[in-house]
Write an enzyme that holds these catalytic residues in place. Structure first.
Site: not given
Length: 196
Positions: A39, A121, A166
């Site tokens: 992400h 992330e 993303d």
């Protein structure tokens, strides 16, 4: 020469900074953790540094600190890992547990990707480039994950969840593949150059 220290203490990576999130739950019985989901996130979007991402994942974000935060007010999410622009690695959820990162999702013939994936992330903005230090940390983490889990696939949030973009066009999938040395079949078909 002594053996290197194992990278895991149960589901916690020993090389990460640990900050426990309350936003997780148990994985289904017999779930095979075989997917890594990449992400991107920055809070506010396009602003780097600070602690807003850490605060979001631990339900401590000051919703009034920036106008953008009103649009996500009350959101309760998490990821297993967060990699800052300088490569610093944070962990919020034990990888043996189910983090809340993928949402409504489907990949490799299975739905509910939170059940059997690890969410990572990267600090960044969808479509913008990422830093070399982030690729190094990500590749090392992916390798370490294969030492504990039967990882067979890596994909972006955009590949598993309709409407998500993303990590976006700025993420260099061929670079990650080269650093990992993994077979192209472990990646989404659309992200690597066609071989002849």
């Amino acid at each position: 020469m002594p053996e290197p220290a194992p990278p895991w203490a149960d589901g916690w990576h020993t090389g990460a900074r640990h900050l426990a999130s309350p936003n997780f739950g148990p994985r289904p019985a017999l779930a095979a953790v075989d997917l890594i989901v990449v992400h991107s996130i920055s809070l506010p979007p396009g602003q780097y540094g600070g602690h807003a991402v850490q605060d979001l994942f631990t339900n401590r974000l000051d919703w009034d600190a920036h106008p953008y935060f009103q649009s996500i007010r009350g959101l309760q999410v998490s990821a297993h890992f967060f990699i800052e622009r300088d490569g610093t690695l944070w962990q919020f959820v034990d990888c043996d547990q189910r983090a809340w990162h993928a949402g409504t999702s489907s990949y490799r013939g299975r739905s509910q990707c939170n059940d059997d994936s690890v969410g990572i992330e990267l600090e960044g903005l969808e479509g913008e480039p990422f830093e070399p230090a982030q690729y190094r940390t990500l590749a090392g983490l992916c390798t370490d994950l294969t030492r504990r889990y039967p990882i067979a696939h890596v994909a972006g949030h955009e590949h598993i969840a309709p409407g998500r973009g993303d990590p976006g066009a700025g993420f260099d999938w061929p670079r990650l593949q080269q650093q990992l040395g993994w077979d192209a079949r472990r990646f989404p078909a659309s992200v690597l150059p066609a071989t002849r």
